[in-house]
Scaffold this motif. Structure first.
Motif, PDB file in Angstrom:
ATOM      1  N   LEU A  36      39.603  85.579  -4.205  1.00  0.00           N
ATOM      2  CA  LEU A  36      40.306  86.115  -5.309  1.00  0.00           C
ATOM      3  C   LEU A  36      41.561  86.048  -5.180  1.00  0.00           C
ATOM      4  CD1 LEU A  36      38.912  89.873  -5.232  1.00  0.00           C
ATOM      5  CD2 LEU A  36      37.809  88.078  -6.234  1.00  0.00           C
ATOM      6  N   VAL A  37      42.071  85.425  -6.562  1.00  0.00           N
ATOM      7  CA  VAL A  37      43.397  85.283  -6.594  1.00  0.00           C
ATOM      8  C   VAL A  37      44.003  86.254  -7.594  1.00  0.00           C
ATOM      9  CG1 VAL A  37      45.219  83.641  -7.930  1.00  0.00           C
ATOM     10  CG2 VAL A  37      43.342  82.669  -6.631  1.00  0.00           C
ATOM     11  N   ILE A  47      44.146  86.035  -2.446  1.00  0.00           N
ATOM     12  CA  ILE A  47      45.614  85.530  -2.429  1.00  0.00           C
ATOM     13  C   ILE A  47      46.228  86.336  -3.335  1.00  0.00           C
ATOM     14  CG2 ILE A  47      46.961  83.592  -3.172  1.00  0.00           C
ATOM     15  CD1 ILE A  47      44.676  81.748  -2.771  1.00  0.00           C
ATOM     16  N   THR A  48      47.674  86.781  -3.204  1.00  0.00           N
ATOM     17  CA  THR A  48      48.485  87.663  -3.931  1.00  0.00           C
ATOM     18  C   THR A  48      49.813  87.145  -3.770  1.00  0.00           C
ATOM     19  OG1 THR A  48      48.857  89.944  -4.838  1.00  0.00           O
ATOM     20  CG2 THR A  48      48.745  89.674  -2.533  1.00  0.00           C
ATOM     21  N   TYR A  66      49.962  78.642  -5.482  1.00  0.00           N
ATOM     22  CA  TYR A  66      48.803  78.993  -5.055  1.00  0.00           C
ATOM     23  C   TYR A  66      47.889  77.717  -4.532  1.00  0.00           C
ATOM     24  CZ  TYR A  66      49.505  82.913  -8.417  1.00  0.00           C
ATOM     25  OH  TYR A  66      50.195  84.135  -8.878  1.00  0.00           O
ATOM     26  N   ILE A  67      48.196  76.763  -4.616  1.00  0.00           N
ATOM     27  CA  ILE A  67      47.325  75.319  -4.630  1.00  0.00           C
ATOM     28  C   ILE A  67      46.856  75.281  -3.242  1.00  0.00           C
ATOM     29  CG2 ILE A  67      46.858  72.872  -5.130  1.00  0.00           C
ATOM     30  CD1 ILE A  67      46.689  75.093  -7.536  1.00  0.00           C
ATOM     31  N   PRO A  68      47.917  75.047  -2.287  1.00  0.00           N
ATOM     32  CA  PRO A  68      47.426  74.871  -0.897  1.00  0.00           C
ATOM     33  C   PRO A  68      46.654  75.900  -0.246  1.00  0.00           C
ATOM     34  CG  PRO A  68      49.920  74.986  -1.100  1.00  0.00           C
ATOM     35  CD  PRO A  68      49.329  75.350  -2.346  1.00  0.00           C
ATOM     36  N   TYR A  69      46.764  77.190  -0.784  1.00  0.00           N
ATOM     37  CA  TYR A  69      46.024  78.449  -0.310  1.00  0.00           C
ATOM     38  C   TYR A  69      44.365  78.125  -0.985  1.00  0.00           C
ATOM     39  CZ  TYR A  69      50.336  79.583   1.168  1.00  0.00           C
ATOM     40  OH  TYR A  69      51.758  79.608   1.881  1.00  0.00           O
ATOM     41  N   LEU A 109      42.557  81.280   5.625  1.00  0.00           N
ATOM     42  CA  LEU A 109      43.509  82.310   5.191  1.00  0.00           C
ATOM     43  C   LEU A 109      44.170  83.299   6.175  1.00  0.00           C
ATOM     44  CD1 LEU A 109      42.411  82.883   1.677  1.00  0.00           C
ATOM     45  CD2 LEU A 109      44.222  81.248   2.233  1.00  0.00           C
ATOM     46  N   SER A 110      45.050  83.588   6.483  1.00  0.00           N
ATOM     47  CA  SER A 110      45.515  84.571   7.357  1.00  0.00           C
ATOM     48  C   SER A 110      46.907  85.496   6.712  1.00  0.00           C
ATOM     49  CB  SER A 110      45.778  83.943   8.550  1.00  0.00           C
ATOM     50  OG  SER A 110      46.758  84.833   9.559  1.00  0.00           O
TER      51      SER A 110
END
Ligand code: R5P
Length: 299
Positions: free
Chosen positions: A85-86, A122-123, A286-289, A296-297
């Motif tokens: 989720l973004v 991702i937030t 956002y792109i690298p993630y 992700l962490s």
């Protein structure tokens, strides 16, 4: 593995931008309301063994959460292997304590709900006050994007002689980062909230250089009262009209207009929620993630 980007209603622009920046194709879905308010969901792509990125900012979460839930469930039924989720604005973080006996810890309930739907999140600058990490309430991996550098760049390009103002102690974390990046001074004010639409603000030390242009920075602008009361206080120091910057513009038109009518020169926000005040674009962050999906962490 096949990757696709989907958007819940209202997030199509960000989804298209993330698609063009990442090279990941957007998928096609239909999400609409029946006349009785129930939600219809259909996904038009083959999702077998796919990795999905679903873009879904969550201001006004009560009406947005069920369409998101249905989209995730439908995607799983169709064979999606993982869902990231973004969520540029993550709601329900302010009830981070039981302030009065009998209150629900809605931040926890919401965190559990989202964690059960997806595999990662991702937030942007979540409202972490009494929590220090999202993993205290989210059990899925994720990452937090910070808007500070982009805000600092905007100030650098658009404001002469700025002084950063944080309206309350909670804003210190954002204001400090922006001030360091932009290499400008900052002051954090003291705020007492006495109701949803009532706040009292004061300047510790009671001094402010009137030659500077105050730039008030906060994470959330909701009713706008924090900004309005801060602007009112600053006007008594004969400063230039203040500029207000919010990471998350959760405000409606009435609040926005009220801000502009109350001695605020300009309201600028990051594009975490589509709004006419959007002036700071975070899309590339956002792109690298999105690319490192499985890595992700929150640390
Ligand atoms: C509160 O803790 C947040 O950081 C913001 O200061 C707050 O949400 C702003 O709310 P409003 O615009 O309604 O004063």
């Amino acid at each position: 593995m096949k990757k696709l980007i989907f958007a819940t209603p209202g997030n199509e622009k960000l989804a298209a931008s993330l698609s063009s920046l990442s090279g990941i194709r957007t998928g096609k879905s239909t999400i609409r309301s029946f006349p009785d308010g129930e939600t219809y969901v259909r996904i038009h792509d083959d999702l077998k063994d796919s990795e999905l990125i679903i873009v879904c900012t969550l201001d006004h979460p009560n009406i947005k959460i069920l369409p998101l839930y249905f989209l995730c469930k439908t995607a799983r039924d169709l064979g999606a292997r993982s869902i990231l989720l973004v969520v540029p604005y993550l709601a329900y973080l302010r009830q981070d304590e039981v302030f009065n006996p009998g209150e629900g810890m809605t931040s926890r309930y919401f965190g559990k709900l989202i964690s059960d739907m997806a595999d990662g999140i991702i937030t942007v600058d979540p409202h972490l006050h009494r929590y220090h990490h999202l993993n205290q309430i989210y059990s899925i991996p994720g990452c937090v994007i910070h808007a500070a550098d982009k805000i600092a760049e905007w100030i650098d390009l658009n404001v002469n002689n700025p002084v950063l103002i944080g309206p309350d102690s909670e804003s210190a974390q954002w204001v400090k980062k922006v001030a360091e990046k932009a290499e400008i001074q900052f002051i954090v004010l003291q705020k007492i909230r006495t109701g949803d639409r009532k706040v009292q603000i004061s300047i510790p030390g009671g001094k402010l250089d009137s030659a500077l242009t105050p730039v008030i920075v906060d994470d959330i602008i909701s009713t706008g009262h924090t900004m309005i009361e801060t602007a009112r206080l600053l006007s008594s120091y004969n400063t230039n009209l203040p500029i207000c910057i919010g990471v998350h513009p959760v405000l409606d038109d009435i609040s926005y207009n009220k801000m502009l009518e109350s001695g605020i020169k300009k309201v600028v926000s990051c594009n975490t929620i589509p709004h006419k005040s959007n002036g700071i674009n975070l899309d590339e962050l956002y792109i690298p993630y999105i690319r490192q999906f499985n890595d992700l962490s929150f640390d």
